[in-house]
Design a protein around this motif. Structure first.
Motif, PDB file in Angstrom:
ATOM      1  N   LEU A 159       0.838  -1.215   0.000  1.00 47.81           N
ATOM      2  CA  LEU A 159       0.000   0.000   0.000  1.00 47.81           C
ATOM      3  C   LEU A 159       0.867   1.258   0.000  1.00 47.81           C
ATOM      4  N   LEU A 160       1.909   1.225   0.809  1.00 45.66           N
ATOM      5  CA  LEU A 160       2.831   2.372   0.849  1.00 45.66           C
ATOM      6  C   LEU A 160       3.522   2.535  -0.505  1.00 45.66           C
ATOM      7  N   THR A 161       3.837   1.392  -1.119  1.00 46.62           N
ATOM      8  CA  THR A 161       4.491   1.432  -2.432  1.00 46.62           C
ATOM      9  C   THR A 161       3.570   2.068  -3.467  1.00 46.62           C
ATOM     10  N   ALA A 162       2.287   1.735  -3.397  1.00 42.10           N
ATOM     11  CA  ALA A 162       1.325   2.324  -4.342  1.00 42.10           C
ATOM     12  C   ALA A 162       1.304   3.849  -4.189  1.00 42.10           C
ATOM     13  N   ILE A 163       1.356   4.301  -2.926  1.00 42.68           N
ATOM     14  CA  ILE A 163       1.394   5.750  -2.674  1.00 42.68           C
ATOM     15  C   ILE A 163       2.674   6.344  -3.264  1.00 42.68           C
ATOM     16  N   SER A 164       3.794   5.645  -3.023  1.00 48.88           N
ATOM     17  CA  SER A 164       5.091   6.112  -3.516  1.00 48.88           C
ATOM     18  C   SER A 164       5.104   6.174  -5.039  1.00 48.88           C
ATOM     19  N   ASP A 165       4.563   5.125  -5.687  1.00 46.82           N
ATOM     20  CA  ASP A 165       4.491   5.093  -7.161  1.00 46.82           C
ATOM     21  C   ASP A 165       3.726   6.305  -7.679  1.00 46.82           C
ATOM     22  N   PHE A 166       2.533   6.499  -7.108  1.00 48.38           N
ATOM     23  CA  PHE A 166       1.647   7.570  -7.569  1.00 48.38           C
ATOM     24  C   PHE A 166       2.299   8.939  -7.384  1.00 48.38           C
ATOM     25  N   LEU A 167       2.867   9.156  -6.201  1.00 46.54           N
ATOM     26  CA  LEU A 167       3.456  10.470  -5.933  1.00 46.54           C
ATOM     27  C   LEU A 167       4.740  10.685  -6.726  1.00 46.54           C
ATOM     28  N   GLY A 168       5.464   9.604  -6.980  1.00 47.86           N
ATOM     29  CA  GLY A 168       6.671   9.692  -7.809  1.00 47.86           C
ATOM     30  C   GLY A 168       6.308  10.166  -9.212  1.00 47.86           C
ATOM     31  N   ILE A 169       5.261   9.563  -9.760  1.00 51.76           N
ATOM     32  CA  ILE A 169       4.826   9.948 -11.114  1.00 51.76           C
ATOM     33  C   ILE A 169       4.316  11.400 -11.102  1.00 51.76           C
ATOM     34  N   LEU A 170       3.598  11.733 -10.034  1.00 46.19           N
ATOM     35  CA  LEU A 170       3.092  13.102  -9.895  1.00 46.19           C
ATOM     36  C   LEU A 170       4.243  14.110  -9.802  1.00 46.19           C
ATOM     37  N   GLY A 171       5.280  13.725  -9.023  1.00 46.58           N
ATOM     38  CA  GLY A 171       6.466  14.576  -8.899  1.00 46.58           C
ATOM     39  C   GLY A 171       7.161  14.732 -10.238  1.00 46.58           C
ATOM     40  N   GLY A 172       7.247  13.619 -10.984  1.00 47.30           N
ATOM     41  CA  GLY A 172       7.842  13.648 -12.321  1.00 47.30           C
ATOM     42  C   GLY A 172       7.037  14.554 -13.248  1.00 47.30           C
ATOM     43  N   TYR A 173       5.732  14.484 -13.131  1.00 48.91           N
ATOM     44  CA  TYR A 173       4.835  15.325 -13.946  1.00 48.91           C
ATOM     45  C   TYR A 173       5.085  16.813 -13.635  1.00 48.91           C
ATOM     46  N   PHE A 174       5.186  17.106 -12.344  1.00 44.25           N
ATOM     47  CA  PHE A 174       5.406  18.493 -11.924  1.00 44.25           C
ATOM     48  C   PHE A 174       6.708  19.040 -12.516  1.00 44.25           C
ATOM     49  N   VAL A 175       7.785  18.275 -12.398  1.00 51.47           N
ATOM     50  CA  VAL A 175       9.084  18.732 -12.912  1.00 51.47           C
ATOM     51  C   VAL A 175       9.062  18.774 -14.437  1.00 51.47           C
ATOM     52  N   GLY A 176       8.559  17.673 -15.046  1.00 54.98           N
ATOM     53  CA  GLY A 176       8.582  17.584 -16.505  1.00 54.98           C
ATOM     54  C   GLY A 176       7.661  18.580 -17.174  1.00 54.98           C
ATOM     55  N   VAL A 177       6.407  18.583 -16.768  1.00 55.57           N
ATOM     56  CA  VAL A 177       5.398  19.399 -17.466  1.00 55.57           C
ATOM     57  C   VAL A 177       5.412  20.847 -16.974  1.00 55.57           C
ATOM     58  N   VAL A 178       5.403  21.022 -15.660  1.00 58.99           N
ATOM     59  CA  VAL A 178       5.281  22.387 -15.126  1.00 58.99           C
ATOM     60  C   VAL A 178       6.618  23.138 -15.197  1.00 58.99           C
ATOM     61  N   LEU A 179       7.702  22.481 -14.748  1.00 51.21           N
ATOM     62  CA  LEU A 179       8.970  23.213 -14.689  1.00 51.21           C
ATOM     63  C   LEU A 179       9.755  23.163 -16.001  1.00 51.21           C
ATOM     64  N   LEU A 180       9.738  22.025 -16.674  1.00 52.71           N
ATOM     65  CA  LEU A 180      10.587  21.882 -17.862  1.00 52.71           C
ATOM     66  C   LEU A 180       9.811  22.000 -19.173  1.00 52.71           C
ATOM     67  N   ASP A 181       8.520  22.205 -19.025  1.00 51.13           N
ATOM     68  CA  ASP A 181       7.695  22.527 -20.189  1.00 51.13           C
ATOM     69  C   ASP A 181       7.576  21.408 -21.229  1.00 51.13           C
ATOM     70  N   ILE A 182       7.579  20.156 -20.755  1.00 56.35           N
ATOM     71  CA  ILE A 182       7.315  19.038 -21.674  1.00 56.35           C
ATOM     72  C   ILE A 182       5.818  19.057 -21.975  1.00 56.35           C
ATOM     73  N   ASN A 183       5.467  18.664 -23.196  1.00 54.91           N
ATOM     74  CA  ASN A 183       4.051  18.673 -23.575  1.00 54.91           C
ATOM     75  C   ASN A 183       3.249  17.718 -22.680  1.00 54.91           C
ATOM     76  N   LYS A 184       2.173  18.247 -22.092  1.00 57.09           N
ATOM     77  CA  LYS A 184       1.365  17.488 -21.126  1.00 57.09           C
ATOM     78  C   LYS A 184       0.789  16.209 -21.753  1.00 57.09           C
ATOM     79  N   GLY A 185       0.245  16.358 -22.955  1.00 54.74           N
ATOM     80  CA  GLY A 185      -0.393  15.239 -23.654  1.00 54.74           C
ATOM     81  C   GLY A 185       0.598  14.118 -23.928  1.00 54.74           C
ATOM     82  N   ILE A 186       1.778  14.503 -24.442  1.00 52.97           N
ATOM     83  CA  ILE A 186       2.791  13.475 -24.764  1.00 52.97           C
ATOM     84  C   ILE A 186       3.271  12.780 -23.485  1.00 52.97           C
ATOM     85  N   PHE A 187       3.491  13.570 -22.442  1.00 50.29           N
ATOM     86  CA  PHE A 187       3.961  13.032 -21.158  1.00 50.29           C
ATOM     87  C   PHE A 187       3.005  11.939 -20.662  1.00 50.29           C
ATOM     88  N   VAL A 188       1.716  12.282 -20.625  1.00 48.06           N
ATOM     89  CA  VAL A 188       0.716  11.348 -20.091  1.00 48.06           C
ATOM     90  C   VAL A 188       0.488  10.194 -21.064  1.00 48.06           C
TER      91      VAL A 188
END
Lengths: 259, 248
Positions: A159-188
């Motif tokens: 269960l903790l791993t599932a939380i870690s997986d989800f938040l890791g991907i969310l963190g990656g999304y934040f850095v990739g899409v929000v900070l580094l300007d990767i296209n949101k659609g392509i990322f997802v």
């Protein structure tokens, strides 16, 4: 000549001690399985341990998962940019988190927090004769102390791993899409394209195995503590070191079998 | 009746019990005396089945507990209560949970009945109104009294005391001695006390056994023990550094 003999002697002792410990851990596992299904089930104790291992480890797992996903996105972005493949950052982060980093880092974090506490708590109970007191009162310590910890860890670490997986991907999304300007659609889209449900399941199965390892080793070390406060300290350290190394070694073999 | 027959136990090359023979009389207090590290606690742990002998028998009501499997041993253990040296109260449970532990595990008593029984046993050891306290909040003497209440909670026939007065001030020491005497009398218990406190052994013991060099070298009533010509026993009782017992 004498030095060679001493070295061989020490090596032999270390090997024997390692084999003895592995045997002891296996015997504890068999006893635990034997007691696990004998009524009455200690549900209250299991829930208490779930709270200790799970709820109280959540914060550290949240931090670890989020920042691992973030740094993974940052590192892979710089690599992929060389080939103009920034769109693969999302799937790279998601695959790394679900297959490897989520289960392994969660296992290591729970080992540091809860595995060490199990060794220390049972070790203190051993040296203060509380475990003997359980035997004297015709109550089996494996059922009372070991089974709840192992059952709780096997259920809660995934269960903790599932939380870690989800938040890791969310963190990656934040850095990739929000900070580094990767296209949101392509990322997802790349996450959906490359990450299969099997990756997530297998990662969670790994996590359950790590939960078993860390709790079994923590309980074994605590249960076999000798020699007062110093012994408790040594048992705690050994539990963390052995469980962490075991998780990393087991990770390789599980990965080889699963993926 | 507990009978120990030709009991041997060694740890690696060190012989700790070297042919112990002893009979514990029912309804009496037997004190086992001997030097620190002389094997008294090891003997006690054999009597309750916490250790297995290398050879020999421990007969509890004619059943050799050394040969029993875990399940049968647990049935025999229900006849016993034990007061550990430091109490060995469960840190994670309060006083009421500690004292009521055996009742919850081994009887079908309702919570209200357990609550009453716990209060009764605590009263028997001179404590009231401390049910909600945690072991860490208790003084050394109180911990021992709570541990005694826990030991007698399930109404055992036999109670073992592992150095019950060690580490107590003289007043608390006397209080614990009186408690052992009254508890033994009131509940008609067979008590086995491990001690090296010379004053206490003559107060609480109906029979005294001296363990030395892995054997019982003397056994008798307090009067017989006092009059014994055995030089080892006399050196132990007088606390002299001169004599057959070597100080290491």
């Amino acid at each position: 000549m004498k030095r060679v003999s001493e070295t061989l002697d020490n090596l032999g002792r270390s090997v024997l001690s390692g084999v003895e410990q592995m045997g002891g851990i296996l015997i504890l596992l068999i006893s635990t399985l034997g007691w696990m299904f004998r009524p009455p089930l200690k549900l209250r104790a299991i829930i208490k341990q779930m709270e200790f291992v799970g709820v109280k480890s959540t914060f550290v797992v949240v931090l670890t998962g989020t920042f691992t996903g973030m740094v993974l996105a940052l590192q892979s972005y710089h690599g992929f940019r060389l080939f103009s493949a920034e769109g693969l950052v999302g799937s790279t982060v998601a695959l790394s988190m679900t297959r490897e980093l989520g289960p392994v880092l969660t296992g290591l974090m729970v080992t540091a927090r809860a595995g060490s506490a199990m060794a220390a708590e049972l070790g203190t109970m051993r040296v203060t004769e509380q475990i003997d007191a359980l035997y004297v009162m015709a109550a089996n310590p494996i059922k009372y102390l070991v089974v709840p910890r192992i059952v709780a860890s096997v259920f809660v670490v995934p269960l903790l791993t599932a939380i870690s997986d989800f938040l890791g991907i969310l963190g990656g999304y934040f850095v990739g899409v929000v900070l580094l300007d990767i296209n949101k659609g392509i990322f997802v889209d790349n996450i959906y394209k490359y990450v299969e449900l099997e990756d997530i399941y297998n990662g969670l199965i790994k996590a359950a195995f790590f939960g078993l390892l860390l709790s079994l080793i923590g309980c074994y070390k605590g249960f076999n503590t000798r020699g007062g406060a110093e012994g408790v300290g040594m048992a705690t350290t050994e539990a963390v070191v052995i469980a962490s190394v075991s998780i990393l070694v087991a990770d390789y073999f599980l990965t080889a079998i699963m993926f | 009746m507990i009978r120990i027959v030709d009991l041997y136990k060694s740890f690696k090359s060190q012989k700790v019990l070297d042919g112990v023979n002893l009979e514990i009389e029912d309804g009496k207090t037997t004190v086992i005396i001997g030097r620190s590290g002389g094997g008294k606690s090891v003997l006690l742990k054999h009597i309750i089945g916490l250790m297995k002998p290398d050879s020999g028998q421990i007969l509890v009501d004619d059943v050799d507990i050394a040969k029993l499997d875990d399940r049968s041993l647990n049935e025999v253990r229900k006849k016993f209560g034990m007061l550990f040296q430091e109490g060995a109260l469960f840190d994670s449970m309060n006083v009421a949970e500690n004292v009521g532990f055996s009742l919850r595990e081994h009887t079908k008593m309702k919570e209200e009945e357990i609550r009453v029984a716990v209060a009764e046993k605590l009263k028997a050891v001179g404590l009231t109104g401390i049910e909600e306290k945690m072991p860490s909040e208790l003084s050394g003497g109180m911990r021992k009294r709570v541990a005694l209440a826990r030991a007698i909670a399930i109404n055992p026939q036999i109670v073992l005391f592992d150095e019950p007065t060690t580490g107590l001030d003289p007043i608390m020491l006397e209080a614990i001695n009186q408690l052992i005497i009254h508890t033994q009398k009131n509940f008609n218990l067979t008590c086995i006390v491990i001690s090296h406190d010379v004053e206490s052994i003559f107060k609480v013991g109906h029979k005294i056994a001296m363990l030395y060099d892995g054997k019982i070298i003397e056994y008798g009533t307090p009067e017989e023990i006092k009059k014994s010509p055995n030089p080892v026993l006399q050196q132990f009782l007088t606390g002299s550094i001169e004599g057959p017992i070597h100080i290491m």
